[in-house]
Design an enzyme around this catalytic site. Sequence first.
Site, short mmCIF file in Angstrom:
data_model
loop_
_atom_site.label_atom_id
_atom_site.label_comp_id
_atom_site.label_asym_id
_atom_site.label_seq_id
_atom_site.Cartn_x
_atom_site.Cartn_y
_atom_site.Cartn_z
N LEU A 92 25.03 -17.25 -12.38
CA LEU A 92 25.88 -16.82 -13.40
C LEU A 92 25.29 -16.43 -14.75
CD1 LEU A 92 28.12 -20.36 -12.68
CD2 LEU A 92 28.20 -18.02 -11.70
N GLY B 232 23.55 -18.60 -8.32
CA GLY B 232 24.62 -17.97 -7.92
C GLY B 232 24.11 -16.99 -7.07
N ASN C 51 18.82 -23.62 -7.88
CA ASN C 51 18.12 -24.11 -9.04
C ASN C 51 18.93 -24.61 -9.93
OD1 ASN C 51 18.52 -21.72 -9.72
ND2 ASN C 51 16.59 -21.57 -10.95
N GLU C 52 20.23 -24.93 -9.84
CA GLU C 52 21.21 -25.59 -10.74
C GLU C 52 20.61 -26.78 -11.79
OE1 GLU C 52 22.05 -24.16 -7.94
OE2 GLU C 52 23.90 -22.88 -8.30
#
Lengths: 289, 289, 289
Positions: free
Chosen positions: C94, C140, C162-163
Amino acid sequence: MNFSRLIKNCSIPSRWLLANNIRYQSSSAAQNLIQVDINEETGVSVVSLNRKPVNSLSLELFKDFCGVMDDLEREKVRGMVLKSSCDNVFSSGLDITELYPNPSEERFEAFWLWFQESWLKLYASSFPTVAFVNGHAPAGGCVFAISCEYRLMLPYYKIGLNEAPVGIVATEWVMNSLRAVLPGKNAERLLTSGRLLDTQEAFDIGLIDQIVNNEEEAMARSEEFFATFDNVPKLARALTKQVYRKNDLNQLIKNRSSDAKQFLNHILRPETQKIIGSYFKSLKDRKKD
Amino acid sequence: MNFSRLIKNCSIPSRWLLANNIRYQSSSAAQNLIQVDINEETGVSVVSLNRKPVNSLSLELFKDFCGVMDDLEREKVRGMVLKSSCDNVFSSGLDITELYPNPSEERFEAFWLWFQESWLKLYASSFPTVAFVNGHAPAGGCVFAISCEYRLMLPYYKIGLNEAPVGIVATEWVMNSLRAVLPGKNAERLLTSGRLLDTQEAFDIGLIDQIVNNEEEAMARSEEFFATFDNVPKLARALTKQVYRKNDLNQLIKNRSSDAKQFLNHILRPETQKIIGSYFKSLKDRKKD
Amino acid sequence: MNFSRLIKNCSIPSRWLLANNIRYQSSSAAQNLIQVDINEETGVSVVSLNRKPVNSLSLELFKDFCGVMDDLEREKVRGMVLKSSCDNVFSSGLDITELYPNPSEERFEAFWLWFQESWLKLYASSFPTVAFVNGHAPAGGCVFAISCEYRLMLPYYKIGLNEAPVGIVATEWVMNSLRAVLPGKNAERLLTSGRLLDTQEAFDIGLIDQIVNNEEEAMARSEEFFATFDNVPKLARALTKQVYRKNDLNQLIKNRSSDAKQFLNHILRPETQKIIGSYFKSLKDRKKD
């Protein structure tokens, strides 16, 4: 985990049955469509699909299968081995004459409800179940196999859910039965490609638990599987299996009528009839050769 | 993904608690039933089940366990290692005297609610959890292990969900905890046969993540596991785990009362009492030898 | 298995769209953000993400992606290969400027709805989809990859969700997309640690189906995958895929608005903004070197 409701619901509600004018009635050729052989010594029951030449699954076969399952529940057998008594074919799947040409709504609904009922009785059976896949097992043949708890298969045959290539979309409880055996992407790819696997591939992917070379071996492996339950009280084993499979069972139990209607709508689409028709013709042509 | 509601619900609603006259009260022997050892340097907390001789799980042990989990949440520990301080046994599972002979409804309900509560606090804990299975872990012992995020085990012990052989049906959230570790048919077969696996089998099937040879190794492997989260903000880690486990958690959170009632009904069946009774007697006879 | 409803619902309901003043409008730079190359001979469409320098995912990119997916559905392509035309990056995830500093509710909601819409169109596409991960694919970027039916990857790149390390909780449909590829504990550990795997690790764990060494190989492997569907009528294949993925799709379809609100609330927390801010700063500092 509402045990009693779950079990009670695992058969067509009598009210609904009456409304549809379906009632269980043993087919006159019952002994021929399904053969049952109970070994009094071991308590193991061998159930053979016996609709020559290829065990195509008809309304009558499903009815008789349900009758046999009810008998086995009453007799509290130690275990059941499901096999075929046809040469080279475990089961060819649904009888195409039930789907083509344009089945009547009444006949189709009865056919489909007994297919559902057969799956519910097999998938939720209280006793342990082994499929001995002693011949090809496409489509509905594979559904019978994956609904059992353990799968043995002879070499050099094919198994898979090849509905899609025939223009048919497997119904949700069939997909869930496969997903319970093969989680993840493998199940999706088998379904969308409709690919049939040979025995070795089916074993490698986990669709089959063991490859056996003959019926004797199959019976020995089945015996070993049943023996793992010898110290387990029957009621506790049955409820454990049914609670474990509860979500899959409830998905159908709560949607029996809409499941039948949706499948019928799909089957009656002109394009679906056309594809099934071509497939049917190719089968008849092959037979003539 | 309603985070705050999920977390809030992960404890017994106060209204319901009052209605049942259960209130958290540290047991007088709290320091004895659960030992907590926080390493100030590493931030790792070692929690030892300490109810001699076999860590059988009683109402008091569950209460104290919940109290410890609350403390660890408040102290925001870096990670928790769950082990046993009994010889050769991680935990023998539910204390049979809570189930036999015919428990009172009041006592059983309190017992079961604190078992649920212990599972919820462990399964949804914000900090990373490692089970160091340093002894046998049947039934409830295995439930503690599979509710952690990572599992280490000493060689030569047994682990599994052997409820069925004792006439008991594992409850749905226990089955779901196993399914989250072992998808597919392996989980079903472990549950229906109630078979206990030795350490090597448990590792081969994926029930255990690593085999360790002693406590020192266990602590080193735990440290490596905790280190994988060192760069992850605590809130994001906690919510990620809780959202990932949301369906399993909600299945219980939405059905706590009926879950307790159903289990009690099952336990109070005469045939279940009889089987548990025989098992209880065999344990006592064994002790005498 | 309500096919038509499922498919109809797989796009933003027009009423809702109007209420939010979002309407599909091809961005002026459409040809630049997404490149489409249809091979007339094979029927395969190669879709390249083309927002230099790292394919960060913006509202405009999502809108254009949806427009491209609609075109491909209309043209009934045989298959789609999704890749990047940026150097060394499949997609960086994102666009952080959509999340930081404190986005306006209006802009964020539009951004998120088009992200949802892009996922729905990709996850439920009627034609087969292959991700050719020809560069790094964090967050994303990984979501795009796991929403395809098959994954190829060049060596020496990184992929993962890896958020969490950036203080963000992956939304439920993202978790479900991963769970469909990697059942069990591996998915949980990838999510809670946010670890990025290199190509070989991703292959070993099953996140990637094949490692390829260059684009030519990638196209050959894609062709083999598409060929497995050559005998499958398009409608039956599409419905089979959509019914198989129905639960994942419905989880979002039934919660689009609350999903957007919850993610926004999480993003707007001061502590989340602070972590994203530090990350953003570190990215800009790196760029200056």
